[in-house]
Design a protein around this motif. Structure first.
Motif, short mmCIF file in Angstrom:
data_model
loop_
_atom_site.label_atom_id
_atom_site.label_comp_id
_atom_site.label_asym_id
_atom_site.label_seq_id
_atom_site.Cartn_x
_atom_site.Cartn_y
_atom_site.Cartn_z
N ALA A 194 -4.52 -2.46 11.00
CA ALA A 194 -5.40 -2.75 12.13
C ALA A 194 -4.73 -2.50 13.48
N GLN A 195 -3.46 -2.79 13.60
CA GLN A 195 -2.77 -2.62 14.88
C GLN A 195 -2.68 -1.14 15.26
N MET A 196 -2.28 -0.30 14.33
CA MET A 196 -2.16 1.12 14.63
C MET A 196 -3.53 1.75 14.83
N ARG A 197 -4.48 1.38 14.01
CA ARG A 197 -5.83 1.92 14.16
C ARG A 197 -6.45 1.48 15.48
N GLY A 198 -6.16 0.26 15.89
CA GLY A 198 -6.63 -0.22 17.19
C GLY A 198 -6.05 0.60 18.33
N TRP A 199 -4.77 0.98 18.19
CA TRP A 199 -4.14 1.81 19.22
C TRP A 199 -4.86 3.16 19.29
N PHE A 200 -5.06 3.78 18.13
CA PHE A 200 -5.75 5.08 18.11
C PHE A 200 -7.15 4.97 18.72
N ASP A 201 -7.92 3.98 18.28
CA ASP A 201 -9.32 3.84 18.69
C ASP A 201 -9.47 3.36 20.13
N ASP A 202 -8.76 2.30 20.50
CA ASP A 202 -9.00 1.61 21.77
C ASP A 202 -8.07 2.03 22.90
N VAL A 203 -6.81 2.20 22.62
CA VAL A 203 -5.85 2.55 23.67
C VAL A 203 -5.91 4.03 23.99
N ALA A 204 -5.76 4.88 22.98
CA ALA A 204 -5.66 6.33 23.22
C ALA A 204 -6.98 7.06 23.09
N GLY A 205 -7.94 6.50 22.39
CA GLY A 205 -9.21 7.20 22.19
C GLY A 205 -9.08 8.41 21.29
N VAL A 206 -8.29 8.28 20.23
CA VAL A 206 -8.05 9.37 19.30
C VAL A 206 -9.22 9.45 18.31
N THR A 207 -9.54 10.65 17.86
CA THR A 207 -10.66 10.88 16.96
C THR A 207 -10.29 10.57 15.51
N LEU A 208 -11.09 9.73 14.88
CA LEU A 208 -10.96 9.48 13.45
C LEU A 208 -11.67 10.62 12.74
N GLU A 209 -10.91 11.39 11.94
CA GLU A 209 -11.50 12.51 11.23
C GLU A 209 -12.11 12.09 9.90
N GLY A 210 -11.55 11.05 9.32
CA GLY A 210 -12.09 10.60 8.05
C GLY A 210 -11.14 9.69 7.31
N ILE A 211 -11.57 9.29 6.14
CA ILE A 211 -10.79 8.42 5.27
C ILE A 211 -10.50 9.18 3.98
N SER A 212 -9.23 9.27 3.63
CA SER A 212 -8.85 9.83 2.33
C SER A 212 -8.72 8.67 1.36
N ARG A 213 -9.56 8.68 0.36
CA ARG A 213 -9.60 7.56 -0.58
C ARG A 213 -8.40 7.60 -1.52
N GLU A 214 -7.76 6.44 -1.66
CA GLU A 214 -6.66 6.23 -2.60
C GLU A 214 -5.60 7.34 -2.51
N LEU A 215 -5.18 7.63 -1.29
CA LEU A 215 -4.21 8.71 -1.06
C LEU A 215 -2.77 8.29 -1.36
N TRP A 216 -2.43 7.03 -1.06
CA TRP A 216 -1.06 6.55 -1.24
C TRP A 216 -1.01 5.46 -2.30
N ARG A 217 0.06 5.42 -3.05
CA ARG A 217 0.29 4.29 -3.95
C ARG A 217 0.57 3.05 -3.12
N SER A 218 0.10 1.92 -3.60
CA SER A 218 0.36 0.66 -2.93
C SER A 218 1.83 0.28 -3.08
N VAL A 219 2.43 -0.22 -2.00
CA VAL A 219 3.81 -0.67 -2.06
C VAL A 219 3.90 -1.94 -2.89
N GLU A 220 2.91 -2.82 -2.77
CA GLU A 220 2.93 -4.09 -3.48
C GLU A 220 2.67 -3.94 -4.98
N ASP A 221 1.79 -3.01 -5.33
CA ASP A 221 1.41 -2.81 -6.73
C ASP A 221 1.36 -1.31 -7.01
N ARG A 222 2.39 -0.79 -7.62
CA ARG A 222 2.51 0.65 -7.85
C ARG A 222 1.43 1.20 -8.77
#
Length: 193
Positions: A134-162
């Motif tokens: 949320a903090q980084m996404r808030g920076w992109f959306d609210d502070v810098a006004g960067v464009t969200l291109e999309g969501i890649s579903r299940e792109l990374w393995r979870s650190v907590e549960d591999r």
């Protein structure tokens, strides 16, 4: 590959120092890149040119603040998969948690974005971060006004549960967005510091 890039970058407000990473820095203060509360991470993905794998181009910088004559490690920023033919690159940032929410991320990102868009004359800079960051996404959306291109579903393995995966938000700044809006927004933010 780092020899193709400046050894130092300079902050417009001279609060931070940027030096090419040489492997000598102690990174123990940095959390795992996928567990950051503030960070856009770049995971090296192979660049393919007509089916042939080409080594990823990259450059990482260590970021420091100097307070009372003592140089203190703030984090790292860098880029991966520089494609000069198409004018694109992936960018990422890792900051120690003690520096979150104090404007260091804005200053750090501003410095490298200036280099990539104004000196390298790139057309596109992209970022990836967990949808839960949320903090980084808030920076992109609210502070810098960067464009969200999309969501890649299940792109990374979870650190907590591999055995599970996390969704990743893909953000991008195009050169005209940088010139017409994003740079101005970040400049205004930096002038408040």
């Amino acid at each position: 590959m780092a020899s193709n890039y400046p050894l130092k970058l300079h902050s417009p407000i001279n609060r931070l120092q940027f030096d090419i990473a040489d492997g000598s820095e102690d990174h123990s203060s940095l959390p795992s890149e996928r567990t950051l509360t503030c960070g856009a991470t770049f995971h090296v993905s192979p660049y393919y040119d007509r089916g042939t794998r080409v080594e990823s181009t990259y450059c990482d910088y260590h970021v420091h603040i100097v307070e009372e004559g003592i140089r203190k490690f703030v984090g790292m920023i860098g880029f991966r998969n520089l494609d000069e033919d198409n004018g694109s690159v992936e960018m990422g940032i890792l900051l120690s948690p003690e520096f979150h929410g104090k404007g260091f991320g804005t200053e750090t990102l501003y410095v490298l974005l200036c280099y990539l868009f104004e000196e390298r004359r790139l057309h596109r800079v992209s970022f990836q971060t967990s949808v839960d960051n949320a903090q980084m996404r808030g920076w992109f959306d609210d502070v810098a006004g960067v464009t969200l291109e999309g969501i890649s579903r299940e792109l990374w393995r979870s650190v907590e549960d591999r055995n599970s995966y996390v969704d990743v938000a893909i953000y991008c700044i195009l050169e005209q967005e940088w010139r017409d809006a994003v740079k101005k927004r970040l400049n205004q933010r930096l002038c408040k510091k």
